[in-house]
Design an enzyme around this catalytic site. Structure first.
Site, PDB file in Angstrom:
ATOM      1  N   SER A 199       0.828  -1.208   0.000  1.00 59.40           N
ATOM      2  CA  SER A 199       0.000   0.000   0.000  1.00 59.40           C
ATOM      3  C   SER A 199       0.863   1.260   0.000  1.00 59.40           C
ATOM      4  CB  SER A 199      -1.009   0.037   1.144  1.00 59.40           C
ATOM      5  OG  SER A 199      -1.954   1.057   0.883  1.00 59.40           O
TER       6      SER A 199
ATOM      7  N   HIS B  46       3.810  13.873   6.759  1.00 59.51           N
ATOM      8  CA  HIS B  46       3.570  15.306   6.550  1.00 59.51           C
ATOM      9  C   HIS B  46       4.075  16.034   7.799  1.00 59.51           C
ATOM     10  CE1 HIS B  46       0.943  14.244   3.196  1.00 59.51           C
ATOM     11  NE2 HIS B  46       0.445  13.322   4.001  1.00 59.51           N
TER      12      HIS B  46
ATOM     13  N   CYS C 163      -1.557  -4.040   3.395  1.00 57.58           N
ATOM     14  CA  CYS C 163      -2.513  -5.140   3.251  1.00 57.58           C
ATOM     15  C   CYS C 163      -2.049  -6.380   4.014  1.00 57.58           C
ATOM     16  CB  CYS C 163      -2.776  -5.449   1.779  1.00 57.58           C
ATOM     17  SG  CYS C 163      -1.326  -5.980   0.862  1.00 57.58           S
TER      18      CYS C 163
END
Length: 128
Positions: free
Chosen positions: A69, A74, A89
């Protein structure tokens, strides 16, 4: 049974210099998938955002796509804040390791975490 697991970390009181270090964020995105046994499918991407003078005072944002994935980071150096997503996953994510990794990496003083199991109704049968 579920499709995958998603760890969301909000880190507070971090080291502004580390949170503003684009090379540190980039190296994290290159290193962490391997430490977790995940498989990058593209080079990490990084953007330095100057801010919008409203809610976002600017920082570094990066993501690495993995076969399992993605991992995104940030940073908001002027606020000592970082927001991290690790989504895979694969089941059985080592959340303590991941939280410790980011706590040390950015010198975080406080952590808020959310962990959810994704895709609880994902079909488990083979496709014909």
């Amino acid at each position: 049974m579920h499709f995958g697991e998603h760890l969301m970390i909000d880190g507070y009181n971090g080291d502004p210099k580390k949170l503003d270090d684009k090379e540190l964020v980039l190296s994290c995105l290159a290193e962490l998938p391997n430490l977790l046994g995940m498989h990058p499918i593209a080079e990490p991407q990084l953007v330095v955002f100057p801010g919008n003078d409203i809610k976002d005072p600017g920082g570094v944002s990066g993501v690495v796509l993995i076969a399992e994935s993605h991992i995104s980071v940030h940073t908001f150096p002027k606020r000592g804040f970082v927001s991290v997503d690790v989504y895979s996953c694969h089941n059985g994510m080592d959340t303590k390791f991941i939280i410790g990794y980011f706590t040390r990496l950015f010198g975080l003083g406080d952590i808020e975490q959310h962990f959810i199991k994704r895709g609880s109704r994902y079909p488990s049968h083979n496709l014909a």
